[in-house]
Design a protein around this motif. Structure first.
Motif, mmCIF file in Angstrom:
data_model
loop_
_atom_site.group_PDB
_atom_site.id
_atom_site.type_symbol
_atom_site.label_atom_id
_atom_site.label_comp_id
_atom_site.label_asym_id
_atom_site.label_seq_id
_atom_site.Cartn_x
_atom_site.Cartn_y
_atom_site.Cartn_z
ATOM 1 N N ALA A 48 0.772 -1.228 0.001
ATOM 2 C CA ALA A 48 0.099 0.063 -0.052
ATOM 3 C C ALA A 48 0.835 1.239 -0.029
ATOM 4 O O ALA A 48 0.411 2.186 -0.691
ATOM 5 C CB ALA A 48 -0.833 0.190 1.074
ATOM 6 N N ARG A 49 1.880 1.170 0.750
ATOM 7 C CA ARG A 49 2.807 2.235 0.752
ATOM 8 C C ARG A 49 3.647 2.313 -0.497
ATOM 9 O O ARG A 49 3.534 3.783 -1.045
ATOM 10 C CB ARG A 49 3.799 2.332 1.950
ATOM 11 C CG ARG A 49 3.519 2.632 3.316
ATOM 12 C CD ARG A 49 4.576 2.741 4.300
ATOM 13 N NE ARG A 49 4.358 1.799 5.176
ATOM 14 C CZ ARG A 49 5.138 0.728 5.387
ATOM 15 N NH1 ARG A 49 6.244 0.749 4.877
ATOM 16 N NH2 ARG A 49 4.668 -0.065 6.429
ATOM 17 N N LEU A 50 3.772 1.457 -1.219
ATOM 18 C CA LEU A 50 4.362 1.487 -2.441
ATOM 19 C C LEU A 50 3.452 2.112 -3.492
ATOM 20 O O LEU A 50 3.752 3.031 -4.509
ATOM 21 C CB LEU A 50 4.968 -0.025 -2.874
ATOM 22 C CG LEU A 50 5.680 0.052 -4.273
ATOM 23 C CD1 LEU A 50 6.906 0.827 -4.032
ATOM 24 C CD2 LEU A 50 6.253 -1.400 -4.470
ATOM 25 N N LEU A 51 2.045 1.788 -3.447
ATOM 26 C CA LEU A 51 1.309 2.344 -4.345
ATOM 27 C C LEU A 51 1.048 3.618 -4.274
ATOM 28 O O LEU A 51 1.043 4.532 -5.086
ATOM 29 C CB LEU A 51 -0.234 1.519 -4.168
ATOM 30 C CG LEU A 51 -0.297 -0.015 -4.425
ATOM 31 C CD1 LEU A 51 -1.630 -0.394 -4.229
ATOM 32 C CD2 LEU A 51 0.273 -0.094 -6.060
ATOM 33 N N VAL A 52 1.201 3.958 -2.969
ATOM 34 C CA VAL A 52 1.023 5.827 -2.599
ATOM 35 C C VAL A 52 2.353 6.516 -3.127
ATOM 36 O O VAL A 52 2.252 7.412 -4.029
ATOM 37 C CB VAL A 52 1.013 6.028 -1.276
ATOM 38 C CG1 VAL A 52 1.009 7.489 -1.178
ATOM 39 C CG2 VAL A 52 -0.470 5.499 -0.701
ATOM 40 N N GLU A 53 3.570 5.776 -3.149
ATOM 41 C CA GLU A 53 4.875 6.438 -3.535
ATOM 42 C C GLU A 53 4.727 6.481 -5.108
ATOM 43 O O GLU A 53 5.245 7.405 -5.615
ATOM 44 C CB GLU A 53 5.850 5.652 -2.972
ATOM 45 C CG GLU A 53 6.173 5.732 -1.665
ATOM 46 C CD GLU A 53 7.455 5.001 -0.953
ATOM 47 O OE1 GLU A 53 7.896 4.201 -1.681
ATOM 48 O OE2 GLU A 53 7.450 5.039 0.173
#
Length: 125
Positions: A48-53
């Motif tokens: 999820a953090r990677l999708l935001v980044e």
């Protein structure tokens, strides 16, 4: 207690400071593309953090990714599917490149869950 004055250590670097400079460098934390320093596996939270980044889904959370995994029939991860889940410290992991590929080809609904299929019923009076 003999404490050195602030001026005594100015300009001197210790191993602590060198390590801190290396680990906290801005270029180490940014991810600009699928080929740049990505972990081989992601969990729901790190994914999820990677999708935001990566600016694929600005509102991604671990729970929203889990919801997509449960609700979509074309989810590529799991037993008997294209990519099996891995396991690290009691957490399910997924191949990073396959994860990003899925979300770029099948982005989440940007407006949320969508409209109701039927009008909501009014409570009986």
């Amino acid at each position: 207690m003999n404490r050195p004055s602030e001026g005594e250590f100015k300009g001197e670097t210790t191993p602590f400071h060198e390590t801190r400079e290396k680990c906290c460098a801005k270029e180490d934390r940014t991810v600009t593309g699928p080929q740049d320093n990505l972990p081989p596996e992601v969990t729901f939270a790190t994914g999820a953090r990677l999708l935001v980044e990566q600016e694929i889904d600005a509102n991604a959370t671990a729970d929203s990714v889990r919801h997509i995994a449960r609700s979509r029939k074309d989810w590529p991860f799991g037993e008997g599917r294209e990519h099996p889940y891995g396991s690290v410290a009691n957490a399910r992991t997924m191949n990073t490149l396959a994860f990003l590929k899925y979300f770029t080809e099948h982005p989440p609904n940007p407006t949320g869950r969508g409209r109701d299929r039927q009008p909501r019923k009014r409570p009986a009076q």
